[in-house]
Motif scaffolding. Structure first.
Motif, PDB file in Angstrom:
ATOM      1  N   THR A 120     -41.645  94.143  15.949  1.00  0.00           N
ATOM      2  CA  THR A 120     -41.797  93.316  14.754  1.00  0.00           C
ATOM      3  C   THR A 120     -43.247  92.959  14.432  1.00  0.00           C
ATOM      4  O   THR A 120     -43.564  92.674  13.288  1.00  0.00           O
ATOM      5  N   SER A 135     -37.987  89.508  16.881  1.00  0.00           N
ATOM      6  CA  SER A 135     -36.651  89.963  17.248  1.00  0.00           C
ATOM      7  C   SER A 135     -36.608  90.166  18.757  1.00  0.00           C
ATOM      8  O   SER A 135     -37.581  90.646  19.339  1.00  0.00           O
ATOM      9  N   GLY A 168     -37.889  95.697   8.914  1.00  0.00           N
ATOM     10  CA  GLY A 168     -38.033  94.767  10.029  1.00  0.00           C
ATOM     11  C   GLY A 168     -39.421  94.498  10.555  1.00  0.00           C
ATOM     12  O   GLY A 168     -39.592  93.616  11.401  1.00  0.00           O
ATOM     13  N   HIS A 173     -42.467  92.591  10.711  1.00  0.00           N
ATOM     14  CA  HIS A 173     -42.694  91.227  10.232  1.00  0.00           C
ATOM     15  C   HIS A 173     -44.172  90.926   9.995  1.00  0.00           C
ATOM     16  O   HIS A 173     -44.522  90.248   9.037  1.00  0.00           O
ATOM     17  N   SER A 206     -45.458  92.726  19.763  1.00  0.00           N
ATOM     18  CA  SER A 206     -44.226  91.958  19.589  1.00  0.00           C
ATOM     19  C   SER A 206     -43.965  91.006  20.747  1.00  0.00           C
ATOM     20  O   SER A 206     -43.519  89.865  20.538  1.00  0.00           O
TER      21      SER A 206
END
Length: 88
Positions: free
Chosen positions: A42, A37, A76, A78, A27
């Motif tokens: 994510t 985020s 959430g 992604h 992330s």
């Protein structure tokens, strides 16, 4: 290790009984990108092999993994990079 990372590891271990599994939270590498985020969790990458993949093509394997992790995508996750590590 993040909470989502633990959940991904647990879900894949339970569903696939993998011979090899590596789950990395990437992330931080995607900060500022679409779907990222500030809280992270994510974008992940996995390297995996399971005997349950035998006889399946790459699309079928990816579909199986994505279906296993659907609840993470719904909450959430992604992006997921998948590398299937076939034994030599």
């Amino acid at each position: 290790m993040t909470n989502r990372q633990n959940r991904i590891r647990t879900a894949l271990s339970t569903a696939l009984a993998p011979d090899f599994l590596e789950v990395d939270d990437e992330s931080a590498l995607h900060a500022g990108h679409a779907g990222a985020s500030p809280a992270g969790e994510t974008h992940y990458s996995i390297k995996v092999w399971s005997k349950s993949f035998e006889g399946l093509n790459r699309v079928e394997i990816h579909r199986k993994i994505n279906e296993t992790l659907q609840s993470e995508f719904d909450s959430g996750l992604h992006a997921l990079s998948i590398k299937v590590i076939r034994p030599t």
